[in-house]
Structure formats: structure tokens, C-alpha cells
Design a protein around this motif. Structure first.
Motif, PDB file in Angstrom:
ATOM      1  N   ASN A 104       0.804  -1.226   0.000  1.00  0.00           N
ATOM      2  CA  ASN A 104       0.000   0.000   0.000  1.00  0.00           C
ATOM      3  C   ASN A 104       0.837   1.276   0.000  1.00  0.00           C
ATOM      4  O   ASN A 104       0.435   2.293   0.552  1.00  0.00           O
ATOM      5  N   VAL A 105       2.003   1.226  -0.625  1.00  0.00           N
ATOM      6  CA  VAL A 105       2.814   2.426  -0.780  1.00  0.00           C
ATOM      7  C   VAL A 105       2.378   3.161  -2.041  1.00  0.00           C
ATOM      8  O   VAL A 105       2.307   4.382  -2.053  1.00  0.00           O
ATOM      9  N   ALA A 106       2.072   2.402  -3.084  1.00  0.00           N
ATOM     10  CA  ALA A 106       1.588   2.982  -4.336  1.00  0.00           C
ATOM     11  C   ALA A 106       0.118   2.610  -4.512  1.00  0.00           C
ATOM     12  O   ALA A 106      -0.288   1.484  -4.230  1.00  0.00           O
ATOM     13  N   ASN A 107      -0.657   3.568  -4.972  1.00  0.00           N
ATOM     14  CA  ASN A 107      -2.083   3.370  -5.183  1.00  0.00           C
ATOM     15  C   ASN A 107      -2.303   2.830  -6.599  1.00  0.00           C
ATOM     16  O   ASN A 107      -2.048   3.541  -7.574  1.00  0.00           O
ATOM     17  N   PRO A 108      -2.805   1.591  -6.738  1.00  0.00           N
ATOM     18  CA  PRO A 108      -2.993   1.045  -8.082  1.00  0.00           C
ATOM     19  C   PRO A 108      -4.094   1.744  -8.877  1.00  0.00           C
ATOM     20  O   PRO A 108      -4.202   1.563 -10.081  1.00  0.00           O
ATOM     21  N   TYR A 109      -4.912   2.541  -8.210  1.00  0.00           N
ATOM     22  CA  TYR A 109      -5.982   3.259  -8.903  1.00  0.00           C
ATOM     23  C   TYR A 109      -5.534   4.619  -9.421  1.00  0.00           C
ATOM     24  O   TYR A 109      -6.281   5.284 -10.131  1.00  0.00           O
ATOM     25  N   ASN A 110      -4.331   5.035  -9.048  1.00  0.00           N
ATOM     26  CA  ASN A 110      -3.760   6.264  -9.579  1.00  0.00           C
ATOM     27  C   ASN A 110      -3.459   6.036 -11.065  1.00  0.00           C
ATOM     28  O   ASN A 110      -2.900   5.007 -11.445  1.00  0.00           O
ATOM     29  N   GLN A 111      -3.796   6.993 -11.912  1.00  0.00           N
ATOM     30  CA  GLN A 111      -3.641   6.836 -13.359  1.00  0.00           C
ATOM     31  C   GLN A 111      -2.182   6.606 -13.756  1.00  0.00           C
ATOM     32  O   GLN A 111      -1.888   5.769 -14.603  1.00  0.00           O
ATOM     33  N   PHE A 112      -1.264   7.344 -13.147  1.00  0.00           N
ATOM     34  CA  PHE A 112       0.151   7.201 -13.472  1.00  0.00           C
ATOM     35  C   PHE A 112       0.676   5.812 -13.077  1.00  0.00           C
ATOM     36  O   PHE A 112       1.353   5.143 -13.858  1.00  0.00           O
ATOM     37  N   VAL A 113       0.338   5.382 -11.865  1.00  0.00           N
ATOM     38  CA  VAL A 113       0.764   4.056 -11.396  1.00  0.00           C
ATOM     39  C   VAL A 113       0.147   2.971 -12.261  1.00  0.00           C
ATOM     40  O   VAL A 113       0.819   1.996 -12.641  1.00  0.00           O
ATOM     41  N   TYR A 114      -1.125   3.138 -12.608  1.00  0.00           N
ATOM     42  CA  TYR A 114      -1.803   2.154 -13.454  1.00  0.00           C
ATOM     43  C   TYR A 114      -1.133   2.061 -14.829  1.00  0.00           C
ATOM     44  O   TYR A 114      -0.947   0.964 -15.355  1.00  0.00           O
ATOM     45  N   THR A 115      -0.765   3.193 -15.401  1.00  0.00           N
ATOM     46  CA  THR A 115      -0.128   3.203 -16.723  1.00  0.00           C
ATOM     47  C   THR A 115       1.222   2.495 -16.691  1.00  0.00           C
ATOM     48  O   THR A 115       1.521   1.682 -17.562  1.00  0.00           O
ATOM     49  N   ILE A 116       2.019   2.797 -15.673  1.00  0.00           N
ATOM     50  CA  ILE A 116       3.322   2.140 -15.560  1.00  0.00           C
ATOM     51  C   ILE A 116       3.154   0.647 -15.313  1.00  0.00           C
ATOM     52  O   ILE A 116       3.842  -0.180 -15.916  1.00  0.00           O
ATOM     53  N   ARG A 117       2.214   0.291 -14.426  1.00  0.00           N
ATOM     54  CA  ARG A 117       1.971  -1.128 -14.131  1.00  0.00           C
ATOM     55  C   ARG A 117       1.498  -1.867 -15.381  1.00  0.00           C
ATOM     56  O   ARG A 117       1.937  -2.990 -15.644  1.00  0.00           O
ATOM     57  N   ASP A 118       0.629  -1.262 -16.142  1.00  0.00           N
ATOM     58  CA  ASP A 118       0.130  -1.887 -17.362  1.00  0.00           C
ATOM     59  C   ASP A 118       1.249  -2.076 -18.387  1.00  0.00           C
ATOM     60  O   ASP A 118       1.369  -3.146 -18.992  1.00  0.00           O
ATOM     61  N   PHE A 119       2.085  -1.064 -18.564  1.00  0.00           N
ATOM     62  CA  PHE A 119       3.208  -1.161 -19.494  1.00  0.00           C
ATOM     63  C   PHE A 119       4.161  -2.275 -19.084  1.00  0.00           C
ATOM     64  O   PHE A 119       4.559  -3.113 -19.900  1.00  0.00           O
ATOM     65  N   LEU A 120       4.529  -2.298 -17.796  1.00  0.00           N
ATOM     66  CA  LEU A 120       5.460  -3.320 -17.323  1.00  0.00           C
ATOM     67  C   LEU A 120       4.856  -4.716 -17.422  1.00  0.00           C
ATOM     68  O   LEU A 120       5.557  -5.683 -17.749  1.00  0.00           O
ATOM     69  N   ALA A 121       3.570  -4.837 -17.175  1.00  0.00           N
ATOM     70  CA  ALA A 121       2.913  -6.139 -17.294  1.00  0.00           C
ATOM     71  C   ALA A 121       2.896  -6.606 -18.748  1.00  0.00           C
ATOM     72  O   ALA A 121       3.137  -7.790 -19.027  1.00  0.00           O
ATOM     73  N   ARG A 122       2.638  -5.703 -19.667  1.00  0.00           N
ATOM     74  CA  ARG A 122       2.629  -6.082 -21.085  1.00  0.00           C
ATOM     75  C   ARG A 122       4.014  -6.502 -21.573  1.00  0.00           C
ATOM     76  O   ARG A 122       4.133  -7.336 -22.466  1.00  0.00           O
ATOM     77  N   ILE A 123       5.061  -5.944 -20.977  1.00  0.00           N
ATOM     78  CA  ILE A 123       6.428  -6.274 -21.370  1.00  0.00           C
ATOM     79  C   ILE A 123       6.888  -7.583 -20.732  1.00  0.00           C
ATOM     80  O   ILE A 123       7.528  -8.408 -21.387  1.00  0.00           O
ATOM     81  N   THR A 124       6.570  -7.793 -19.452  1.00  0.00           N
ATOM     82  CA  THR A 124       7.152  -8.914 -18.710  1.00  0.00           C
ATOM     83  C   THR A 124       6.267 -10.160 -18.634  1.00  0.00           C
ATOM     84  O   THR A 124       6.792 -11.270 -18.560  1.00  0.00           O
ATOM     85  N   GLU A 125       4.975 -10.002 -18.620  1.00  0.00           N
ATOM     86  CA  GLU A 125       4.084 -11.150 -18.408  1.00  0.00           C
ATOM     87  C   GLU A 125       4.188 -12.237 -19.487  1.00  0.00           C
ATOM     88  O   GLU A 125       4.096 -13.413 -19.153  1.00  0.00           O
ATOM     89  N   PRO A 126       4.370 -11.910 -20.762  1.00  0.00           N
ATOM     90  CA  PRO A 126       4.494 -12.999 -21.744  1.00  0.00           C
ATOM     91  C   PRO A 126       5.664 -13.944 -21.463  1.00  0.00           C
ATOM     92  O   PRO A 126       5.600 -15.133 -21.775  1.00  0.00           O
ATOM     93  N   ALA A 127       6.725 -13.449 -20.858  1.00  0.00           N
ATOM     94  CA  ALA A 127       7.857 -14.310 -20.519  1.00  0.00           C
ATOM     95  C   ALA A 127       7.663 -14.997 -19.171  1.00  0.00           C
ATOM     96  O   ALA A 127       8.187 -16.093 -18.951  1.00  0.00           O
ATOM     97  N   LEU A 128       6.911 -14.378 -18.274  1.00  0.00           N
ATOM     98  CA  LEU A 128       6.735 -14.950 -16.939  1.00  0.00           C
ATOM     99  C   LEU A 128       5.640 -16.013 -16.874  1.00  0.00           C
ATOM    100  O   LEU A 128       5.738 -16.941 -16.060  1.00  0.00           O
ATOM    101  N   GLN A 129       4.606 -15.908 -17.692  1.00  0.00           N
ATOM    102  CA  GLN A 129       3.494 -16.854 -17.611  1.00  0.00           C
ATOM    103  C   GLN A 129       3.898 -18.312 -17.843  1.00  0.00           C
ATOM    104  O   GLN A 129       3.466 -19.178 -17.093  1.00  0.00           O
ATOM    105  N   PRO A 130       4.704 -18.638 -18.860  1.00  0.00           N
ATOM    106  CA  PRO A 130       5.097 -20.048 -19.021  1.00  0.00           C
ATOM    107  C   PRO A 130       5.897 -20.575 -17.831  1.00  0.00           C
ATOM    108  O   PRO A 130       5.756 -21.744 -17.452  1.00  0.00           O
ATOM    109  N   ILE A 131       6.698 -19.722 -17.221  1.00  0.00           N
ATOM    110  CA  ILE A 131       7.469 -20.145 -16.052  1.00  0.00           C
ATOM    111  C   ILE A 131       6.545 -20.388 -14.876  1.00  0.00           C
ATOM    112  O   ILE A 131       6.709 -21.348 -14.119  1.00  0.00           O
ATOM    113  N   ARG A 132       5.532 -19.549 -14.712  1.00  0.00           N
ATOM    114  CA  ARG A 132       4.570 -19.725 -13.609  1.00  0.00           C
ATOM    115  C   ARG A 132       3.766 -21.013 -13.761  1.00  0.00           C
ATOM    116  O   ARG A 132       3.359 -21.607 -12.763  1.00  0.00           O
TER     117      ARG A 132
END
Length: 98
Positions: A32-60
Motif C-alpha cells: 500500500n505504498v503505491a495506489n494502483p488506482y492512480n492513473q500514473f501508477v496504473y499506466t506504468i503497471r500496465d506497461f510493465l505487465a505487457r512487457i514482462t508477463e508474456p515471458a513470466l506466464q510459461p514459467i509460472r
């Protein structure tokens, strides 16, 4: 050839920075240090998820469920470093004329 190795290393390093940023951001949201509902945090989180999740999902899918601990980023970083060293062993002597 050395320019291609430099480019490969740079892309790998930037991807690992994105991966580590994604980990840190997920911790900040979990504690709870960063608010996921903040537009800036959401944008960064979405970008990072789109970049990293395709490589992380098969490992998970392969790793066992350890509750709240996600080891897939660590496995991915180790795999990336392994591939990076393989590329250097295979193409390094040709790039530097050895």
C-alpha cells in the motif's frame, strides 16, 4: 559483429531493468505504498505487465505454487543471464577476431 553483441547486451539489460521495476512496483502496491488506482501508477503497471508477463506466464505454469512467493522473475533473470553467456561464448570470439 561486436556491434550486434553490444545491441543484444543492451536489449537484455533494459529488459532486466523492466523486470526488476515490475517486481518493485508489485511490492509497492502490495504494501500500500503505491495506489494502483492512480492513473500514473496504473499506466506504468500496465506497461510493465505487457512487457514482462508474456515471458513470466510459461514459467509460472511450470513452477509449483508457493503461496504468496513468486519465484518466476528470479528464474527468468537466471535464464536470461544463461542465454546471454551462451551468446557471448558462441559469437564473442568471432566478434573480437579471436
Amino acid at each position: 559483429m561486436s556491434a550486434l553483441l553490444w545491441l543484444f547486451d543492451t536489449v537484455v539489460q533494459v529488459y532486466m531493468i523492466f523486470l526488476i521495476a515490475s517486481i518493485v512496483l508489485s511490492w509497492l502496491i502490495a504494501f500500500n505504498v503505491a495506489n494502483p488506482y492512480n492513473q500514473f501508477v496504473y499506466t506504468i503497471r500496465d506497461f510493465l505487465a505487457r512487457i514482462t508477463e508474456p515471458a513470466l506466464q510459461p514459467i509460472r505454469r511450470i513452477l509449483p505454487d508457493l503461496g504468496g512467493i513468486d519465484l518466476s522473475p528470479m528464474v527468468l533473470i537466471i535464464g536470461i543471464i544463461f542465454v546471454q553467456r551462451l551468446v557471448h561464448e558462441a559469437f564473442g570470439p568471432m566478434a573480437y577476431g579471436m
